[in-house]
Design an enzyme around this catalytic site. Structure first.
Site, PDB file in Angstrom:
ATOM      1  CG  ASP A 107      -0.371  -0.348   2.574  1.00  0.00           C
ATOM      2  OD1 ASP A 107       0.908  -0.548   2.574  1.00  0.00           O
ATOM      3  OD2 ASP A 107      -1.095  -0.586   3.405  1.00  0.00           O
ATOM      4  CG  HIS A 185     -25.616  -0.525  49.600  1.00  0.00           C
ATOM      5  ND1 HIS A 185     -24.740  -1.211  49.027  1.00  0.00           N
ATOM      6  CD2 HIS A 185     -25.266   0.325  50.503  1.00  0.00           C
ATOM      7  CE1 HIS A 185     -23.514  -0.640  49.707  1.00  0.00           C
ATOM      8  NE2 HIS A 185     -24.027   0.336  50.248  1.00  0.00           N
ATOM      9  CB  SER A 309     -43.671  -2.817  23.137  1.00  0.00           C
ATOM     10  OG  SER A 309     -43.817  -4.268  23.278  1.00  0.00           O
ATOM     11  CB  VAL A 316     -42.527   4.261  25.446  1.00  0.00           C
ATOM     12  CG1 VAL A 316     -41.389   4.921  24.384  1.00  0.00           C
ATOM     13  CG2 VAL A 316     -43.864   4.823  24.925  1.00  0.00           C
TER      14      VAL A 316
END
Length: 477
Positions: A107, A185, A309, A316
Protein backbone atom coordinates in the site's frame (compact mmCIF):
# COMPACT_ATOMS: atom_id res chain seq x y z
CA UNK A 1 -26.71 -28.40 -12.53
CA UNK A 2 -24.26 -25.72 -11.33
CA UNK A 3 -25.34 -22.56 -9.61
CA UNK A 4 -24.86 -19.13 -11.17
CA UNK A 5 -22.29 -16.82 -9.54
CA UNK A 6 -25.13 -14.76 -8.10
CA UNK A 7 -26.85 -17.64 -6.35
CA UNK A 8 -26.06 -19.31 -3.05
CA UNK A 9 -26.09 -23.10 -2.64
CA UNK A 10 -29.53 -22.69 -1.04
CA UNK A 11 -30.81 -21.12 -4.24
CA UNK A 12 -31.13 -17.68 -2.70
CA UNK A 13 -29.74 -14.57 -4.35
CA UNK A 14 -26.19 -13.78 -3.24
CA UNK A 15 -26.54 -10.38 -1.61
CA UNK A 16 -22.75 -10.00 -1.58
CA UNK A 17 -22.88 -9.63 -5.37
CA UNK A 18 -25.34 -6.76 -5.46
CA UNK A 19 -24.58 -3.27 -6.74
CA UNK A 20 -24.25 -0.96 -4.92
CA UNK A 21 -22.56 -3.18 -2.30
CA UNK A 22 -24.58 -4.11 0.77
CA UNK A 23 -22.81 -3.35 4.05
CA UNK A 24 -21.56 -6.22 6.19
CA UNK A 25 -21.38 -4.24 9.43
CA UNK A 26 -24.01 -2.00 11.05
CA UNK A 27 -21.80 1.08 11.07
CA UNK A 28 -21.73 1.09 7.27
CA UNK A 29 -25.36 0.08 7.01
CA UNK A 30 -28.10 0.75 9.55
CA UNK A 31 -26.08 3.26 11.56
CA UNK A 32 -24.30 5.05 8.73
CA UNK A 33 -25.99 8.41 9.54
CA UNK A 34 -24.54 8.42 13.07
CA UNK A 35 -21.03 7.12 12.31
CA UNK A 36 -20.50 7.98 8.65
CA UNK A 37 -18.52 11.14 9.38
CA UNK A 38 -15.62 8.93 10.48
CA UNK A 39 -15.15 7.77 6.88
CA UNK A 40 -13.49 11.13 6.29
CA UNK A 41 -10.85 10.32 8.91
CA UNK A 42 -10.53 6.61 9.69
CA UNK A 43 -11.37 4.72 6.51
CA UNK A 44 -8.87 2.99 4.25
CA UNK A 45 -9.36 5.76 1.69
CA UNK A 46 -8.75 8.54 4.20
CA UNK A 47 -5.64 6.73 5.46
CA UNK A 48 -4.28 6.67 1.92
CA UNK A 49 -5.03 10.36 1.56
CA UNK A 50 -3.01 11.02 4.72
CA UNK A 51 -0.19 8.89 3.35
CA UNK A 52 -0.15 11.09 0.23
CA UNK A 53 -0.21 14.15 2.49
CA UNK A 54 2.78 12.96 4.55
CA UNK A 55 4.80 11.98 1.47
CA UNK A 56 4.10 15.34 -0.21
CA UNK A 57 5.02 17.35 2.89
CA UNK A 58 8.22 15.32 3.38
CA UNK A 59 9.16 16.05 -0.23
CA UNK A 60 8.57 19.79 0.29
CA UNK A 61 10.30 19.81 3.66
CA UNK A 62 13.46 18.19 2.33
CA UNK A 63 13.65 20.87 -0.35
CA UNK A 64 12.93 23.70 2.08
CA UNK A 65 15.63 22.47 4.46
CA UNK A 66 18.13 21.81 1.63
CA UNK A 67 18.59 18.45 3.33
CA UNK A 68 20.57 17.01 0.39
CA UNK A 69 23.26 18.53 -1.80
CA UNK A 70 21.69 20.26 -4.79
CA UNK A 71 18.23 20.67 -3.29
CA UNK A 72 16.62 24.11 -3.40
CA UNK A 73 13.29 25.33 -2.06
CA UNK A 74 10.42 24.78 -4.45
CA UNK A 75 8.47 27.58 -6.06
CA UNK A 76 5.11 28.44 -4.58
CA UNK A 77 3.48 27.10 -7.74
CA UNK A 78 5.24 23.77 -7.34
CA UNK A 79 4.28 23.51 -3.67
CA UNK A 80 0.70 24.35 -4.47
CA UNK A 81 0.72 21.73 -7.21
CA UNK A 82 2.05 19.06 -4.88
CA UNK A 83 -0.47 19.90 -2.18
CA UNK A 84 -3.25 19.78 -4.73
CA UNK A 85 -2.52 16.05 -5.05
CA UNK A 86 -3.87 15.81 -1.50
CA UNK A 87 -6.76 18.26 -1.72
CA UNK A 88 -7.94 16.75 -5.01
CA UNK A 89 -7.84 13.19 -3.67
CA UNK A 90 -11.23 11.61 -4.50
CA UNK A 91 -12.90 8.34 -5.49
CA UNK A 92 -10.98 8.26 -8.79
CA UNK A 93 -7.77 8.61 -6.78
CA UNK A 94 -8.84 5.71 -4.58
CA UNK A 95 -9.46 3.58 -7.65
CA UNK A 96 -6.11 4.50 -9.21
CA UNK A 97 -4.26 3.66 -6.01
CA UNK A 98 -6.02 0.31 -5.88
CA UNK A 99 -4.87 -0.45 -9.41
CA UNK A 100 -1.27 0.40 -8.53
CA UNK A 101 -1.41 -1.63 -5.32
CA UNK A 102 -2.72 -4.63 -7.26
CA UNK A 103 0.70 -4.64 -8.94
CA UNK A 104 2.95 -3.56 -6.05
CA UNK A 105 1.06 -5.63 -3.46
CA UNK A 106 2.18 -2.91 -1.04
CA UNK A 107 0.00 0.00 0.00
CA UNK A 108 2.71 2.55 0.85
CA UNK A 109 4.73 1.75 -2.27
CA UNK A 110 1.56 2.33 -4.27
CA UNK A 111 1.33 5.82 -2.76
CA UNK A 112 4.92 6.53 -3.79
CA UNK A 113 4.19 5.56 -7.40
CA UNK A 114 0.90 7.49 -7.34
CA UNK A 115 2.73 10.70 -6.45
CA UNK A 116 5.55 9.97 -8.89
CA UNK A 117 3.07 9.87 -11.76
CA UNK A 118 2.14 13.49 -11.07
CA UNK A 119 5.61 15.02 -10.88
CA UNK A 120 6.23 15.55 -14.62
CA UNK A 121 3.31 17.97 -14.98
CA UNK A 122 4.77 19.99 -12.11
CA UNK A 123 8.24 20.11 -13.65
CA UNK A 124 9.57 17.89 -10.87
CA UNK A 125 10.26 14.63 -12.67
CA UNK A 126 13.98 15.07 -11.98
CA UNK A 127 13.18 14.82 -8.24
CA UNK A 128 11.21 11.61 -8.48
CA UNK A 129 13.81 9.89 -6.27
CA UNK A 130 12.92 12.34 -3.49
CA UNK A 131 9.48 10.76 -3.01
CA UNK A 132 9.68 8.46 0.03
CA UNK A 133 13.34 9.43 0.49
CA UNK A 134 15.07 7.43 3.28
CA UNK A 135 11.69 6.33 4.58
CA UNK A 136 10.48 3.02 5.81
CA UNK A 137 6.77 2.38 5.40
CA UNK A 138 6.22 2.99 9.09
CA UNK A 139 7.64 6.50 8.80
CA UNK A 140 4.66 7.26 6.61
CA UNK A 141 2.12 5.05 8.35
CA UNK A 142 2.69 6.23 11.91
CA UNK A 143 2.34 9.87 10.90
CA UNK A 144 -0.70 9.14 8.76
CA UNK A 145 -2.45 7.32 11.58
CA UNK A 146 -1.56 10.05 14.07
CA UNK A 147 -3.00 12.71 11.78
CA UNK A 148 -6.09 10.61 11.06
CA UNK A 149 -6.83 9.86 14.70
CA UNK A 150 -6.09 13.43 15.79
CA UNK A 151 -8.51 14.84 13.22
CA UNK A 152 -11.15 12.21 14.02
CA UNK A 153 -10.97 13.06 17.72
CA UNK A 154 -10.89 16.82 17.31
CA UNK A 155 -13.31 17.20 14.40
CA UNK A 156 -15.80 14.39 15.02
CA UNK A 157 -15.64 12.52 18.34
CA UNK A 158 -14.96 15.41 20.72
CA UNK A 159 -17.70 17.68 19.29
CA UNK A 160 -20.22 14.84 19.63
CA UNK A 161 -19.08 14.03 23.17
CA UNK A 162 -19.16 17.70 24.20
CA UNK A 163 -22.68 18.05 22.81
CA UNK A 164 -23.72 15.11 24.97
CA UNK A 165 -22.13 16.48 28.14
CA UNK A 166 -23.69 19.87 27.46
CA UNK A 167 -27.10 18.21 27.21
CA UNK A 168 -26.55 16.44 30.54
CA UNK A 169 -25.39 19.69 32.16
CA UNK A 170 -28.47 21.50 30.87
CA UNK A 171 -30.70 18.79 32.33
CA UNK A 172 -28.83 19.05 35.62
CA UNK A 173 -29.47 22.79 35.75
CA UNK A 174 -33.14 22.35 34.91
CA UNK A 175 -33.59 19.74 37.67
CA UNK A 176 -31.18 21.11 40.28
CA UNK A 177 -34.03 21.94 42.69
CA UNK A 178 -36.11 18.82 41.99
CA UNK A 179 -35.84 16.69 45.15
CA UNK A 180 -35.47 12.96 44.71
CA UNK A 181 -35.14 10.01 47.04
CA UNK A 182 -31.68 8.52 46.79
CA UNK A 183 -31.08 4.81 46.93
CA UNK A 184 -27.86 3.41 48.31
CA UNK A 185 -27.55 -0.34 47.84
CA UNK A 186 -31.03 -0.07 46.32
CA UNK A 187 -32.53 1.08 49.64
CA UNK A 188 -34.16 4.45 50.43
CA UNK A 189 -31.44 6.86 51.58
CA UNK A 190 -30.66 10.53 52.12
CA UNK A 191 -32.52 12.59 49.49
CA UNK A 192 -30.73 14.45 46.75
CA UNK A 193 -31.91 16.37 43.71
CA UNK A 194 -32.25 14.90 40.27
CA UNK A 195 -30.07 17.68 38.93
CA UNK A 196 -27.25 16.87 41.32
CA UNK A 197 -27.29 13.22 40.27
CA UNK A 198 -27.07 14.21 36.60
CA UNK A 199 -24.37 16.75 37.42
CA UNK A 200 -22.20 13.95 38.80
CA UNK A 201 -22.17 12.36 35.35
CA UNK A 202 -21.51 15.65 33.59
CA UNK A 203 -18.54 16.25 35.91
CA UNK A 204 -17.15 12.74 35.44
CA UNK A 205 -17.47 12.86 31.67
CA UNK A 206 -15.94 16.33 31.48
CA UNK A 207 -12.84 15.09 33.31
CA UNK A 208 -12.34 12.52 30.59
CA UNK A 209 -12.91 15.08 27.84
CA UNK A 210 -10.27 17.32 29.38
CA UNK A 211 -7.80 14.43 29.38
CA UNK A 212 -8.63 13.52 25.80
CA UNK A 213 -8.30 17.13 24.65
CA UNK A 214 -4.71 17.15 25.99
CA UNK A 215 -3.66 13.98 24.14
CA UNK A 216 -0.13 13.90 22.73
CA UNK A 217 -0.22 12.61 19.18
CA UNK A 218 3.31 11.32 18.68
CA UNK A 219 5.07 10.77 15.40
CA UNK A 220 8.48 9.77 14.12
CA UNK A 221 10.40 9.78 10.85
CA UNK A 222 13.81 8.21 11.44
CA UNK A 223 14.23 5.25 9.09
CA UNK A 224 14.04 1.50 9.06
CA UNK A 225 15.25 0.93 12.63
CA UNK A 226 15.02 4.41 14.10
CA UNK A 227 18.71 5.26 13.64
CA UNK A 228 18.67 7.61 10.61
CA UNK A 229 21.18 5.19 9.07
CA UNK A 230 20.07 5.66 5.45
CA UNK A 231 19.80 9.40 5.93
CA UNK A 232 23.36 9.69 7.19
CA UNK A 233 24.65 7.41 4.44
CA UNK A 234 23.18 9.78 1.86
CA UNK A 235 23.97 13.12 3.55
CA UNK A 236 26.30 12.75 6.54
CA UNK A 237 26.55 16.47 7.25
CA UNK A 238 22.80 17.06 7.62
CA UNK A 239 21.27 17.38 11.09
CA UNK A 240 18.68 14.69 10.50
CA UNK A 241 17.13 14.64 14.00
CA UNK A 242 16.48 18.39 13.70
CA UNK A 243 14.90 17.95 10.29
CA UNK A 244 12.82 15.06 11.61
CA UNK A 245 11.62 17.09 14.57
CA UNK A 246 10.72 20.17 12.57
CA UNK A 247 8.86 18.03 10.04
CA UNK A 248 6.79 16.11 12.58
CA UNK A 249 5.97 19.22 14.57
CA UNK A 250 5.16 21.05 11.34
CA UNK A 251 2.44 18.47 10.75
CA UNK A 252 0.90 19.45 14.09
CA UNK A 253 2.13 16.36 15.93
CA UNK A 254 4.48 15.74 18.86
CA UNK A 255 7.91 14.42 17.91
CA UNK A 256 9.05 11.08 19.30
CA UNK A 257 12.86 11.10 19.14
CA UNK A 258 13.55 7.51 20.09
CA UNK A 259 11.84 4.54 18.47
CA UNK A 260 12.39 1.21 16.79
CA UNK A 261 11.14 0.80 13.22
CA UNK A 262 7.72 1.74 14.53
CA UNK A 263 6.48 4.59 16.68
CA UNK A 264 5.69 2.76 19.89
CA UNK A 265 1.93 3.51 19.91
CA UNK A 266 1.92 4.31 23.63
CA UNK A 267 0.00 7.52 22.96
CA UNK A 268 -2.67 5.52 21.18
CA UNK A 269 -3.07 3.19 24.14
CA UNK A 270 -3.39 6.20 26.45
CA UNK A 271 -6.01 7.84 24.26
CA UNK A 272 -8.04 4.65 23.80
CA UNK A 273 -8.01 4.06 27.54
CA UNK A 274 -9.44 7.53 28.13
CA UNK A 275 -12.14 7.11 25.48
CA UNK A 276 -13.02 3.68 26.86
CA UNK A 277 -13.34 5.22 30.32
CA UNK A 278 -15.65 7.88 28.87
CA UNK A 279 -17.69 5.07 27.31
CA UNK A 280 -17.94 3.26 30.64
CA UNK A 281 -19.10 6.35 32.50
CA UNK A 282 -21.65 6.88 29.75
CA UNK A 283 -22.72 3.25 30.16
CA UNK A 284 -23.23 3.94 33.87
CA UNK A 285 -25.44 6.92 33.00
CA UNK A 286 -27.50 4.67 30.71
CA UNK A 287 -28.05 2.04 33.40
CA UNK A 288 -29.09 4.69 35.92
CA UNK A 289 -31.48 6.43 33.53
CA UNK A 290 -32.88 3.04 32.48
CA UNK A 291 -33.52 2.26 36.15
CA UNK A 292 -35.16 5.63 36.76
CA UNK A 293 -37.42 4.99 33.77
CA UNK A 294 -38.30 1.57 35.18
CA UNK A 295 -39.52 3.06 38.49
CA UNK A 296 -41.32 5.92 36.77
CA UNK A 297 -39.04 8.82 37.73
CA UNK A 298 -38.59 9.54 34.03
CA UNK A 299 -41.37 9.26 31.49
CA UNK A 300 -40.46 8.80 27.84
CA UNK A 301 -42.14 11.13 25.38
CA UNK A 302 -43.62 8.94 22.62
CA UNK A 303 -42.53 9.62 19.06
CA UNK A 304 -45.59 10.11 16.91
CA UNK A 305 -46.19 7.05 14.74
CA UNK A 306 -43.44 5.02 16.42
CA UNK A 307 -44.04 1.57 17.92
CA UNK A 308 -42.99 1.35 21.56
CA UNK A 309 -43.32 -2.42 21.74
CA UNK A 310 -44.18 -4.97 19.04
CA UNK A 311 -46.97 -6.56 21.09
CA UNK A 312 -47.70 -4.42 24.18
CA UNK A 313 -49.08 -1.07 23.05
CA UNK A 314 -48.87 0.55 26.50
CA UNK A 315 -45.06 0.39 26.55
CA UNK A 316 -42.35 2.71 25.30
CA UNK A 317 -39.15 0.74 25.60
CA UNK A 318 -35.96 2.64 26.59
CA UNK A 319 -34.25 1.51 23.41
CA UNK A 320 -31.94 4.50 23.04
CA UNK A 321 -30.23 3.77 26.33
CA UNK A 322 -30.11 0.01 25.74
CA UNK A 323 -28.61 0.58 22.29
CA UNK A 324 -26.06 2.94 23.79
CA UNK A 325 -25.08 0.38 26.42
CA UNK A 326 -24.39 -2.25 23.77
CA UNK A 327 -22.39 0.07 21.54
CA UNK A 328 -20.37 1.46 24.44
CA UNK A 329 -19.49 -2.11 25.40
CA UNK A 330 -18.45 -3.01 21.84
CA UNK A 331 -16.38 0.16 21.55
CA UNK A 332 -14.66 -0.54 24.87
CA UNK A 333 -13.83 -4.10 23.92
CA UNK A 334 -12.13 -2.90 20.72
CA UNK A 335 -10.38 0.02 22.43
CA UNK A 336 -9.14 -2.27 25.20
CA UNK A 337 -7.80 -4.73 22.64
CA UNK A 338 -6.10 -1.96 20.66
CA UNK A 339 -4.53 -0.51 23.79
CA UNK A 340 -3.23 -3.88 24.91
CA UNK A 341 -2.00 -5.00 21.49
CA UNK A 342 -0.39 -1.85 20.16
CA UNK A 343 2.10 -1.31 22.99
CA UNK A 344 3.80 -4.63 22.23
CA UNK A 345 5.87 -5.39 19.13
CA UNK A 346 8.47 -8.10 18.61
CA UNK A 347 11.98 -6.64 18.40
CA UNK A 348 12.04 -3.91 15.78
CA UNK A 349 8.47 -4.57 14.64
CA UNK A 350 5.85 -7.07 13.60
CA UNK A 351 2.63 -6.59 11.69
CA UNK A 352 0.07 -7.11 14.46
CA UNK A 353 -0.20 -3.33 14.76
CA UNK A 354 -1.00 -3.00 11.06
CA UNK A 355 -3.98 -5.33 11.30
CA UNK A 356 -5.14 -3.94 14.63
CA UNK A 357 -5.11 -0.30 13.58
CA UNK A 358 -7.50 -0.99 10.73
CA UNK A 359 -10.20 -1.31 13.41
CA UNK A 360 -9.70 2.11 15.01
CA UNK A 361 -12.58 3.54 13.01
CA UNK A 362 -14.88 0.74 14.13
CA UNK A 363 -14.05 1.41 17.80
CA UNK A 364 -14.70 5.12 17.38
CA UNK A 365 -17.85 4.45 15.37
CA UNK A 366 -19.51 2.41 18.09
CA UNK A 367 -18.63 5.07 20.66
CA UNK A 368 -20.15 7.80 18.50
CA UNK A 369 -23.24 5.67 18.00
CA UNK A 370 -23.60 5.31 21.77
CA UNK A 371 -23.23 9.06 22.21
CA UNK A 372 -25.81 9.77 19.51
CA UNK A 373 -28.34 7.42 21.08
CA UNK A 374 -27.98 8.92 24.55
CA UNK A 375 -28.44 12.45 23.18
CA UNK A 376 -31.62 11.36 21.43
CA UNK A 377 -32.81 9.42 24.47
CA UNK A 378 -32.34 12.36 26.82
CA UNK A 379 -34.32 14.60 24.49
CA UNK A 380 -37.37 12.35 24.93
CA UNK A 381 -37.47 12.33 28.74
CA UNK A 382 -39.92 14.09 31.06
CA UNK A 383 -39.42 14.21 34.82
CA UNK A 384 -42.32 12.76 36.80
CA UNK A 385 -42.07 15.32 39.63
CA UNK A 386 -45.31 14.17 41.28
CA UNK A 387 -43.99 10.62 41.60
CA UNK A 388 -40.67 11.85 42.97
CA UNK A 389 -42.52 13.89 45.59
CA UNK A 390 -44.79 10.97 46.48
CA UNK A 391 -41.79 8.66 46.91
CA UNK A 392 -40.16 11.15 49.27
CA UNK A 393 -43.34 11.56 51.33
CA UNK A 394 -43.52 7.80 51.87
CA UNK A 395 -40.01 7.65 53.33
CA UNK A 396 -39.81 10.02 56.29
CA UNK A 397 -37.44 7.59 57.98
CA UNK A 398 -34.62 8.99 55.82
CA UNK A 399 -34.64 12.00 58.17
CA UNK A 400 -33.22 9.72 60.85
CA UNK A 401 -29.75 10.65 59.64
CA UNK A 402 -30.47 14.37 60.05
CA UNK A 403 -31.92 13.96 63.54
CA UNK A 404 -29.15 11.74 64.92
CA UNK A 405 -26.46 13.98 63.45
CA UNK A 406 -28.07 17.06 65.02
CA UNK A 407 -28.15 15.20 68.36
CA UNK A 408 -24.42 14.51 68.03
CA UNK A 409 -23.79 18.19 67.42
CA UNK A 410 -25.87 19.10 70.48
CA UNK A 411 -23.91 16.60 72.58
CA UNK A 412 -20.61 18.06 71.41
CA UNK A 413 -21.91 21.51 72.39
CA UNK A 414 -22.53 20.17 75.94
CA UNK A 415 -26.27 19.55 75.88
CA UNK A 416 -27.34 16.70 78.13
CA UNK A 417 -29.68 13.86 77.19
CA UNK A 418 -28.22 13.35 73.73
CA UNK A 419 -26.82 9.87 74.45
CA UNK A 420 -26.91 7.05 71.88
CA UNK A 421 -28.38 9.10 69.01
CA UNK A 422 -27.78 6.46 66.35
CA UNK A 423 -29.30 3.68 68.40
CA UNK A 424 -32.38 5.73 69.28
CA UNK A 425 -33.06 6.58 65.67
CA UNK A 426 -32.44 2.98 64.67
CA UNK A 427 -35.12 1.84 67.10
CA UNK A 428 -37.52 4.39 65.63
CA UNK A 429 -36.89 3.81 61.92
CA UNK A 430 -35.43 0.40 61.16
CA UNK A 431 -38.11 -1.93 59.87
CA UNK A 432 -40.81 0.68 60.47
CA UNK A 433 -42.61 3.17 58.31
CA UNK A 434 -42.45 6.61 59.93
CA UNK A 435 -44.72 9.40 58.79
CA UNK A 436 -44.22 13.12 59.29
CA UNK A 437 -46.38 13.30 62.39
CA UNK A 438 -44.48 10.53 64.19
CA UNK A 439 -41.10 12.00 63.20
CA UNK A 440 -42.02 15.45 64.58
CA UNK A 441 -43.41 13.87 67.74
CA UNK A 442 -40.15 11.96 68.25
CA UNK A 443 -38.09 15.11 67.70
CA UNK A 444 -40.16 16.91 70.33
CA UNK A 445 -39.35 14.22 72.90
CA UNK A 446 -35.56 14.45 72.52
CA UNK A 447 -34.86 17.56 74.60
CA UNK A 448 -33.01 19.38 71.83
CA UNK A 449 -32.30 23.08 72.00
CA UNK A 450 -35.23 25.15 70.78
CA UNK A 451 -33.40 26.22 67.60
CA UNK A 452 -32.43 22.66 66.69
CA UNK A 453 -35.89 21.31 67.49
CA UNK A 454 -37.65 23.88 65.34
CA UNK A 455 -35.19 23.38 62.50
CA UNK A 456 -35.72 19.63 62.49
CA UNK A 457 -39.49 19.81 62.93
CA UNK A 458 -39.68 22.03 59.87
CA UNK A 459 -37.68 19.60 57.77
CA UNK A 460 -39.31 17.28 55.22
CA UNK A 461 -37.67 14.59 53.05
CA UNK A 462 -38.05 16.88 50.04
CA UNK A 463 -36.15 19.64 51.82
CA UNK A 464 -33.36 17.40 53.08
CA UNK A 465 -31.11 17.86 50.05
CA UNK A 466 -28.19 19.70 51.62
CA UNK A 467 -26.16 21.74 49.15
CA UNK A 468 -27.30 19.82 46.09
CA UNK A 469 -28.46 22.93 44.22
CA UNK A 470 -25.25 24.86 44.95
CA UNK A 471 -23.11 21.90 43.93
CA UNK A 472 -24.78 21.84 40.53
CA UNK A 473 -24.19 25.57 40.04
CA UNK A 474 -20.55 25.36 41.05
CA UNK A 475 -19.32 22.16 39.49
CA UNK A 476 -21.64 20.85 36.78
CA UNK A 477 -20.36 23.03 33.92
Amino acid sequence: MSKTPHTLPSGRVALSQQTPPIALGPLDGRYRPQAGILVDYLSEASLNRERVHVEVEWFIHLCEQRALPGLEPLSQEQKDGLRAIVTDFDVQSVAELAEIEAVTVHDVKAVEYYIGRRLPELGLEHLKALVHFACTSEDINNLSYALSVKDAVEDAWLPAARKLVSAISDMAQDAKTTPMLSRTHGQPATPTTLGKELAVFAHRLNRQLNRIAKTEYLGKINGATGTFAAHVAAAPDTDWPAISQSFVEGLGLDWNPLTTQIESHDWQAELYSDIARFNRILHNLCTDVWSYISIGYFQQIPVEGATGSSTMPHKVNPIRFENAEANAEISCSLLDTLGATLVTSRWQRDLTDSSSQRNIGVAFGHSMLAISNVIKGLERLDVAENLLAEDLDQNWEVLGEAVQTAMRAEAIAGREGMDNPYERLKDLTRGHRVDGERMREFIGELGLSEAAEQRLKGLTPGQYTGLAEQLVDRYAN
